[in-house]
Design an enzyme around this catalytic site. Structure first.
Site, short mmCIF file in Angstrom:
data_model
loop_
_atom_site.label_atom_id
_atom_site.label_comp_id
_atom_site.label_asym_id
_atom_site.label_seq_id
_atom_site.Cartn_x
_atom_site.Cartn_y
_atom_site.Cartn_z
N ASP A 1 7.81 -40.36 -39.90
CA ASP A 1 7.40 -39.09 -39.95
C ASP A 1 7.13 -38.36 -38.75
O ASP A 1 6.26 -38.90 -37.84
CB ASP A 1 5.74 -39.31 -40.67
CG ASP A 1 5.45 -38.07 -41.27
OD1 ASP A 1 4.19 -37.80 -41.31
OD2 ASP A 1 6.17 -37.36 -42.02
N HIS B 1 0.92 -26.21 -37.39
CA HIS B 1 0.07 -27.47 -37.81
C HIS B 1 -0.41 -28.21 -36.68
O HIS B 1 -1.77 -28.57 -36.84
CB HIS B 1 0.96 -28.59 -38.62
CG HIS B 1 0.29 -29.72 -38.87
ND1 HIS B 1 -0.71 -29.92 -39.90
CD2 HIS B 1 0.59 -31.03 -38.49
CE1 HIS B 1 -1.22 -31.26 -39.74
NE2 HIS B 1 -0.51 -31.71 -39.06
N GLU C 1 -0.46 -33.89 -47.53
CA GLU C 1 0.34 -33.31 -46.67
C GLU C 1 1.63 -32.97 -47.09
O GLU C 1 2.49 -33.73 -47.72
CB GLU C 1 0.64 -34.11 -45.16
CG GLU C 1 -0.74 -34.50 -44.44
CD GLU C 1 -0.41 -34.83 -42.86
OE1 GLU C 1 0.67 -35.31 -42.95
OE2 GLU C 1 -1.40 -35.06 -42.33
N GLU D 1 5.31 -31.88 -47.18
CA GLU D 1 6.34 -32.13 -46.19
C GLU D 1 7.52 -32.01 -46.71
O GLU D 1 7.78 -32.17 -48.04
CB GLU D 1 6.22 -33.45 -45.55
CG GLU D 1 4.86 -33.54 -44.94
CD GLU D 1 4.95 -34.95 -43.98
OE1 GLU D 1 5.90 -35.53 -43.54
OE2 GLU D 1 3.52 -35.37 -43.53
N ASP E 1 2.67 -36.76 -47.75
CA ASP E 1 2.13 -37.79 -46.81
C ASP E 1 0.50 -38.03 -46.73
O ASP E 1 -0.16 -37.71 -45.99
CB ASP E 1 2.45 -37.38 -45.47
CG ASP E 1 2.20 -38.31 -44.18
OD1 ASP E 1 1.94 -38.10 -43.22
OD2 ASP E 1 2.28 -39.63 -44.70
N ARG F 1 -8.42 -39.32 -43.73
CA ARG F 1 -8.65 -38.53 -42.18
C ARG F 1 -9.61 -39.43 -41.31
O ARG F 1 -9.62 -39.67 -40.25
CB ARG F 1 -9.17 -37.28 -42.34
CG ARG F 1 -8.36 -36.18 -42.93
CD ARG F 1 -6.80 -36.14 -42.19
NE ARG F 1 -5.91 -35.05 -42.79
CZ ARG F 1 -4.79 -35.07 -42.69
NH1 ARG F 1 -4.04 -36.00 -41.74
NH2 ARG F 1 -3.96 -34.19 -43.35
N GLN G 1 -7.88 -42.72 -40.21
CA GLN G 1 -6.88 -42.57 -39.17
C GLN G 1 -7.92 -42.16 -37.88
O GLN G 1 -7.30 -42.70 -36.66
CB GLN G 1 -6.48 -40.93 -39.65
CG GLN G 1 -5.26 -40.98 -40.26
CD GLN G 1 -4.69 -39.51 -40.25
OE1 GLN G 1 -4.66 -38.85 -41.07
NE2 GLN G 1 -3.77 -39.09 -39.11
N LYS H 1 -2.60 -43.85 -43.39
CA LYS H 1 -1.28 -43.28 -43.89
C LYS H 1 -0.29 -44.20 -44.89
O LYS H 1 0.36 -43.85 -45.76
CB LYS H 1 -0.04 -43.05 -42.93
CG LYS H 1 -0.57 -41.89 -41.67
CD LYS H 1 -0.69 -40.47 -42.35
CE LYS H 1 -0.70 -39.62 -41.21
NZ LYS H 1 -0.47 -38.10 -41.95
N THR I 1 3.04 -42.68 -49.85
CA THR I 1 3.76 -41.68 -49.63
C THR I 1 4.41 -41.35 -50.79
O THR I 1 5.43 -42.02 -51.12
CB THR I 1 4.45 -41.79 -48.26
OG1 THR I 1 3.87 -42.32 -47.20
CG2 THR I 1 5.34 -40.67 -47.92
N THR J 1 3.48 -32.27 -41.69
CA THR J 1 3.01 -30.94 -42.41
C THR J 1 3.66 -29.90 -41.85
O THR J 1 3.62 -29.54 -40.85
CB THR J 1 1.58 -31.00 -42.22
OG1 THR J 1 0.79 -32.24 -42.36
CG2 THR J 1 0.88 -29.96 -43.24
N GLU K 1 -6.66 -28.54 -42.50
CA GLU K 1 -6.49 -27.27 -42.00
C GLU K 1 -7.38 -26.17 -42.93
O GLU K 1 -7.93 -25.39 -42.41
CB GLU K 1 -5.11 -26.82 -41.71
CG GLU K 1 -4.26 -27.66 -40.90
CD GLU K 1 -2.85 -27.22 -40.66
OE1 GLU K 1 -2.26 -26.12 -40.29
OE2 GLU K 1 -2.08 -28.13 -41.40
#
Lengths: 409, 409
Positions: free
Chosen positions: A117, A124, A190, A192, A224, A228, A231, A244, A248, A339, A353
């Protein structure tokens, strides 16, 4: 709510490849989609393939064997289907070879070998940097090469697969520094785009971006899913892992690069000198508009729309960079863009975001609001080449977030 | 120089599994090693397997099918070999089933599904932190769970494979902030230990450390070759990628957990409370002494020796953490410990630590000195359970660093 209709993504100009099964085709096998019809390729004959070759490759439960064929073979198959359809419509195909999309089950289209990824979008990284560490300077390597991390191949699932809210360790939301073990409270999506490798590249060989297309079989949408909070505690300094790896999602119909050939477009100009292996005169990419929606209370809310072509790095450059230190590329490798976000409001590719890290909830069509995803939310990604009338799209990449199974105390 | 003799690692108490080929066995297939003899298992019969079962699993070119068998099946195979050898020595086996190690080629023993490189050694992270960022505090997650990153499965090669010095982008050694594209000037090795997953675990199931042994087939040595300069520019914030992906070497003979059962030992006590899934009453690990040598000018120099049992996190805990957010474990998954370093001089597992980031070169037996590896250097890792006379070891994990092929301008 009625399922959205994506038939307009699958005109005869598309002819993607996927793995499907249905009443008349109980074993998962190679298929294509034309409008709302799924056509099972093992039921057809092709001048370009012997019956044995066709059976072997089209009855396989993944696209990997087909993807090892040269590009000319893929073109011949698609041209043959197109010629027949142009002549006789669906009537040109044996009746038993077709099933309606509503009655078909899609399966993971590829056996994922390795998954990287990347993080190709400048908007982003600037937004995320500003939100997470109050610093919008791009990461140190950002303009020199596509930065990225290896993902977990076994975590890649096909559109329609439920995603279970992950459990993990993270700093208590109470603001003290206690670390709690609990279901993530900050699950995000996310938006993608991802390239699928067909033709492999041996270890050590390396690859220039200008030669990368030959190794790209096609493209899919990719969600993805991210936690948060998990992470945040694990990322320094080795990058994300469990935040993550819980899932996916990829779209089921791999759109070939041949189908996208009328949609190539220059990418953004370079800001610093780049090495030979990444050079590509126009930084050629594809015009693809992506969209992310959250479906809640039966109602869809479009959260963001962004363009693949707005990203700083391209698919060719991702492949070249992945091979630049001598790593191999294998059939089934998946390389995702990270992203996709644009420069303006309404073009952010993830809730981090859109909500400024959970500070400014977004209002949904069902009257509720979100900082991050709630159990039961369905995230639907879609993408189309060019504009809505192009007839060449990726369909839907969808997943429902379901509650964590109980945690053992 | 004469090859070192590792026959004492392969007593009849070991009976590891690997993939080998030789004059009488031209196809790579399942074998074991007893002293300096390689025994090809497809040539034997076992009461616990039908002839068809035996042929299928033992003629495969990877251990993966064998690894899916239950632990009782692995034990039965090893017990049968041991019983025959105890009774009649090598004479108990059909003559054509054996070849001398010197005339056999070893192959990658497993098909790697997903590879995670963890960072389990407190001494390593403290040294590396001090050297690289002048801060020896462990990473934020370190005491809460094993931190780690996904590695590239296709980059894993078997002992004996040349490793090509990677080309990449990094900040000029001249000290200005120019980014150059060139062969790495800071190639290092990392002395590691790795668990191989046999029994899979489905997505979402999660796993407690106390239940993890059932999923471990065995262990290998692992050299996580690293390019420190390439890593430095790419790592923030997504972790290492090309600084690691150019090659990862594993030893050829997978030592089963059954062979190591007499070498279990408690690991270090916990420093902070840990969640249920990581709890293991004694933090049980294995007594395994690892050693790294550089061979230059025909002479070996021992650079560091360190103990697996000194690490803060154990193999059981690595597996449990990998599955904790819902990821699957697949047969062939590889989970490595990260650099194994101890607390004292002489126990550092990589040149970064030994030379203080290249500041203090280490002297080699051939009269030369090293900050990082030079072309032609051979790195040899070895490991033994318990002490040198245990009869249960991992043999050698070796690789030569060869020059980068020319870079296109």
């Amino acid at each position: 709510m009625a399922s959205p209709d994506y038939s307009h993504h699958f005109s005869i100009r598309n002819i993607p490849f996927g793995i499907a099964s249905g009443k008349a085709h109980p074993e998962p096998q190679v298929a294509t989609r034309i409008q709302n019809t799924v056509l099972f390729l093992a039921d057809l004959s092709f001048d370009s393939l012997s019956p044995g070759e066709a059976q072997d490759v089209f009855r396989d439960s993944s696209l990997n064997p087909l993807m090892t064929f040269p590009g000319s073979a893929h073109m011949a198959i698609r041209d043959s289907i197109r010629a027949r359809f142009d002549k006789g419509g669906f009537g040109a195909f044996p009746e038993g070879s077709m099933e309606d999309i509503a009655h078909v089950q899609v399966h993971l289209p590829i056996q994922v070998s390795d998954f990287i990824d990347f993080s190709c979008s400048l908007d982003h990284v600037q937004n995320a940097g500003r939100i997470v560490i109050n610093d919008d300077s791009p990461p140190p390597g950002f303009f020199h090469f596509p930065i990225g991390y290896q993902g977990r191949a076994s975590s890649v699932v096909v559109s329609g697969t439920d995603i279970e809210r992950p459990v993990g360790q993270y700093r208590s939301p109470a603001g003290d520094s206690t670390v709690v073990t609990a279901p993530s409270a900050q699950v995000d999506y996310e938006l993608e785009f991802a390239a699928v490798v067909g033709k492999p590249l041996s270890r050590g060989k390396r690859l220039n971006a200008t030669d990368a297309d030959e190794h790209i079989f096609g493209f899919v949408l990719l969600n993805d899913w991210s936690a948060r909070d998990i992470q945040a505690l694990e990322m320094r300094p080795l990058g994300p892992l469990n935040g993550k790896n819980f899932g996916t999602t990829i779209s089921p119909w791999v759109v070939t690069k041949e189908a996208l050939k009328d949609f190539t477009t220059p990418g953004p100009p370079r800001r610093v000198p780049i090495p030979r292996y990444l050079e590509d005169p126009e930084n050629t990419t594809y015009r693809v508009r992506l969209r992310a929606e959250i479906i809640s209370g039966g109602k869809p809310t479009v959260i963001g729309e962004a363009d693949v072509q707005s990203m700083y790095w391209t698919a060719r450059q991702m492949l070249a960079h992945a091979a630049s230190a001598g790593a191999a590329l294998r059939t089934g490798d998946l390389l995702a863009t990270g992203t996709v976000s644009g420069a303006v409001e309404g073009s952010r590719g993830c809730l981090l975001e859109v909500t400024e890290g959970g500070r400014l909830p977004v209002k949904l069509e069902d009257g509720t609001e979100r900082r991050y995803l709630e159990d039961g939310d369905v995230v639907s990604l879609a993408g189309i080449a060019g504009d809505e009338g192009s007839g060449i799209g990726f369909g839907e990449c969808v997943g429902k977030l379901v509650p964590s199974r109980p945690l053992e105390k």
